[in-house]
Design a protein around this motif. Sequence first.
Motif, PDB file in Angstrom:
ATOM      1  N   GLN A  55      -6.711   5.653  50.034  1.00 59.89           N
ATOM      2  CA  GLN A  55      -6.789   7.060  49.612  1.00 59.89           C
ATOM      3  C   GLN A  55      -8.239   7.545  49.584  1.00 59.89           C
ATOM      4  OE1 GLN A  55      -4.758   6.802  45.822  1.00 59.89           O
ATOM      5  NE2 GLN A  55      -2.898   7.744  46.660  1.00 59.89           N
ATOM      6  N   LEU A  56      -9.127   6.733  49.023  1.00 61.72           N
ATOM      7  CA  LEU A  56     -10.533   7.123  48.968  1.00 61.72           C
ATOM      8  C   LEU A  56     -11.129   7.238  50.366  1.00 61.72           C
ATOM      9  CD1 LEU A  56     -11.854   5.070  45.924  1.00 61.72           C
ATOM     10  CD2 LEU A  56     -11.496   7.547  46.066  1.00 61.72           C
ATOM     11  N   THR A  57     -10.747   6.327  51.251  1.00 58.52           N
ATOM     12  CA  THR A  57     -11.243   6.374  52.627  1.00 58.52           C
ATOM     13  C   THR A  57     -10.767   7.640  53.319  1.00 58.52           C
ATOM     14  OG1 THR A  57     -11.318   3.965  52.743  1.00 58.52           O
ATOM     15  CG2 THR A  57     -11.255   5.156  54.840  1.00 58.52           C
ATOM     16  N   GLU A  58      -9.491   7.963  53.159  1.00 59.70           N
ATOM     17  CA  GLU A  58      -8.959   9.186  53.760  1.00 59.70           C
ATOM     18  C   GLU A  58      -9.633  10.424  53.178  1.00 59.70           C
ATOM     19  OE1 GLU A  58      -4.762   8.744  53.051  1.00 59.70           O
ATOM     20  OE2 GLU A  58      -4.479   7.583  54.881  1.00 59.70           O
ATOM     21  N   THR A  59      -9.891  10.415  51.879  1.00 55.43           N
ATOM     22  CA  THR A  59     -10.585  11.533  51.235  1.00 55.43           C
ATOM     23  C   THR A  59     -11.972  11.713  51.829  1.00 55.43           C
ATOM     24  OG1 THR A  59      -9.360  11.286  49.169  1.00 55.43           O
ATOM     25  CG2 THR A  59     -11.498  12.385  49.035  1.00 55.43           C
ATOM     26  N   MET A  60     -12.715  10.607  51.955  1.00 53.20           N
ATOM     27  CA  MET A  60     -14.062  10.695  52.518  1.00 53.20           C
ATOM     28  C   MET A  60     -14.023  11.155  53.968  1.00 53.20           C
ATOM     29  SD  MET A  60     -16.227   7.550  50.858  1.00 53.20           S
ATOM     30  CE  MET A  60     -15.019   6.246  51.121  1.00 53.20           C
ATOM     31  N   ASN A  61     -13.076  10.649  54.734  1.00 58.24           N
ATOM     32  CA  ASN A  61     -12.965  11.070  56.138  1.00 58.24           C
ATOM     33  C   ASN A  61     -12.694  12.567  56.251  1.00 58.24           C
ATOM     34  OD1 ASN A  61     -13.574   8.639  57.335  1.00 58.24           O
ATOM     35  ND2 ASN A  61     -11.449   8.068  57.718  1.00 58.24           N
ATOM     36  N   ALA A  62     -11.928  13.105  55.325  1.00 60.01           N
ATOM     37  CA  ALA A  62     -11.593  14.532  55.359  1.00 60.01           C
ATOM     38  C   ALA A  62     -12.732  15.412  54.843  1.00 60.01           C
ATOM     39  CB  ALA A  62     -10.331  14.783  54.535  1.00 60.01           C
ATOM     40  N   MET A  63     -13.624  14.851  54.033  1.00 64.52           N
ATOM     41  CA  MET A  63     -14.708  15.634  53.430  1.00 64.52           C
ATOM     42  C   MET A  63     -15.763  16.070  54.438  1.00 64.52           C
ATOM     43  SD  MET A  63     -15.433  13.531  49.867  1.00 64.52           S
ATOM     44  CE  MET A  63     -17.170  13.952  49.863  1.00 64.52           C
ATOM     45  N   PHE A  64     -16.011  15.250  55.426  1.00 66.21           N
ATOM     46  CA  PHE A  64     -17.124  15.486  56.340  1.00 66.21           C
ATOM     47  C   PHE A  64     -16.620  15.918  57.714  1.00 66.21           C
ATOM     48  CE2 PHE A  64     -18.720  12.770  53.015  1.00 66.21           C
ATOM     49  CZ  PHE A  64     -19.948  13.349  52.720  1.00 66.21           C
ATOM     50  N   ARG A  65     -17.500  16.526  58.497  1.00 68.08           N
ATOM     51  CA  ARG A  65     -17.135  16.998  59.838  1.00 68.08           C
ATOM     52  C   ARG A  65     -16.606  15.879  60.710  1.00 68.08           C
ATOM     53  NH1 ARG A  65     -22.522  19.907  60.807  1.00 68.08           N
ATOM     54  NH2 ARG A  65     -22.293  21.568  59.295  1.00 68.08           N
ATOM     55  N   ALA A  66     -17.248  14.741  60.627  1.00 64.41           N
ATOM     56  CA  ALA A  66     -16.826  13.567  61.403  1.00 64.41           C
ATOM     57  C   ALA A  66     -16.382  12.493  60.423  1.00 64.41           C
ATOM     58  CB  ALA A  66     -17.990  13.062  62.260  1.00 64.41           C
ATOM     59  N   PRO A  67     -15.396  11.681  60.794  1.00 66.16           N
ATOM     60  CA  PRO A  67     -14.939  10.625  59.887  1.00 66.16           C
ATOM     61  C   PRO A  67     -16.055   9.623  59.592  1.00 66.16           C
ATOM     62  CG  PRO A  67     -13.893  10.418  62.042  1.00 66.16           C
ATOM     63  CD  PRO A  67     -14.697  11.674  62.067  1.00 66.16           C
ATOM     64  N   LEU A  68     -15.993   9.045  58.391  1.00 62.59           N
ATOM     65  CA  LEU A  68     -16.975   8.042  57.991  1.00 62.59           C
ATOM     66  C   LEU A  68     -16.517   6.636  58.326  1.00 62.59           C
ATOM     67  CD1 LEU A  68     -18.084   9.376  54.482  1.00 62.59           C
ATOM     68  CD2 LEU A  68     -18.757  10.134  56.774  1.00 62.59           C
ATOM     69  N   VAL A  69     -15.195   6.477  58.431  1.00 62.05           N
ATOM     70  CA  VAL A  69     -14.607   5.157  58.679  1.00 62.05           C
ATOM     71  C   VAL A  69     -13.597   5.280  59.816  1.00 62.05           C
ATOM     72  CG1 VAL A  69     -13.192   3.297  57.684  1.00 62.05           C
ATOM     73  CG2 VAL A  69     -14.881   4.484  56.253  1.00 62.05           C
ATOM     74  N   GLU A  70     -13.688   4.351  60.749  1.00 58.38           N
ATOM     75  CA  GLU A  70     -12.674   4.226  61.810  1.00 58.38           C
ATOM     76  C   GLU A  70     -11.848   2.996  61.493  1.00 58.38           C
ATOM     77  OE1 GLU A  70     -14.797   5.936  65.821  1.00 58.38           O
ATOM     78  OE2 GLU A  70     -15.165   3.845  65.290  1.00 58.38           O
ATOM     79  N   SER A  71     -10.551   3.103  61.677  1.00 58.61           N
ATOM     80  CA  SER A  71      -9.700   1.945  61.423  1.00 58.61           C
ATOM     81  C   SER A  71      -8.740   1.738  62.579  1.00 58.61           C
ATOM     82  CB  SER A  71      -8.918   2.124  60.114  1.00 58.61           C
ATOM     83  OG  SER A  71      -8.075   3.248  60.189  1.00 58.61           O
ATOM     84  N   ALA A  72      -8.366   0.478  62.752  1.00 55.95           N
ATOM     85  CA  ALA A  72      -7.381   0.096  63.768  1.00 55.95           C
ATOM     86  C   ALA A  72      -6.251  -0.619  63.054  1.00 55.95           C
ATOM     87  CB  ALA A  72      -8.023  -0.824  64.803  1.00 55.95           C
TER      88      ALA A  72
END
Length: 123
Positions: A55-72
Motif C-alpha cells: 500500500q505504501l509503495t503504491e501510494t508513493m508511486n501515485a504521488m510523483f510524476r514517475a513511479p518510485l518503485v518498479e515491480s515484477a
Amino acid sequence: MPDPHLHPELFIRIYLRDRDMLGPGKAELLEGIGRTGSISAAGRALGMSYKRAWQLTETMNAMFRAPLVESARGGAGGGGASLTPSGRQVLTLYREIEAEAAHAVEDRIAALRDLLSDISDKK
C-alpha cells in the motif's frame, strides 16, 4: 552528565500537498526495497505487513510524476522490485533534507538533552 548513548532524534515528515506525505517510514521502505530487491522483504525487515508495504509503495508511486518503485510479478523466474531513477532521487533528496535539518538544530537538541532530568534520580 547526559548518557552518551542517548541520541535525541529529529524526524522529518514532509507534506508535499494535501495528504501526500514523505516521512521516515516511507524512506526506510524505499531503502529496504533498494537493498533487498523486494517490497515484501523490505516490509518484513521493518516489521510491516506485506499488505502495508505494498500500500505504501503504491501510494508513493501515485504521488510523483514517475513511479518510485518498479515491480515484477513472481513466477518461475521470481519477482522483484527496484527503485527507479525517480525513486533514488526522491530518497536522496529526503535524506539530504533530513541531514541538513538535523545539522541545523543539533545545538538546540543538545541543549534540550542537557535539560532532561536524570531518570536515575527518580528511582
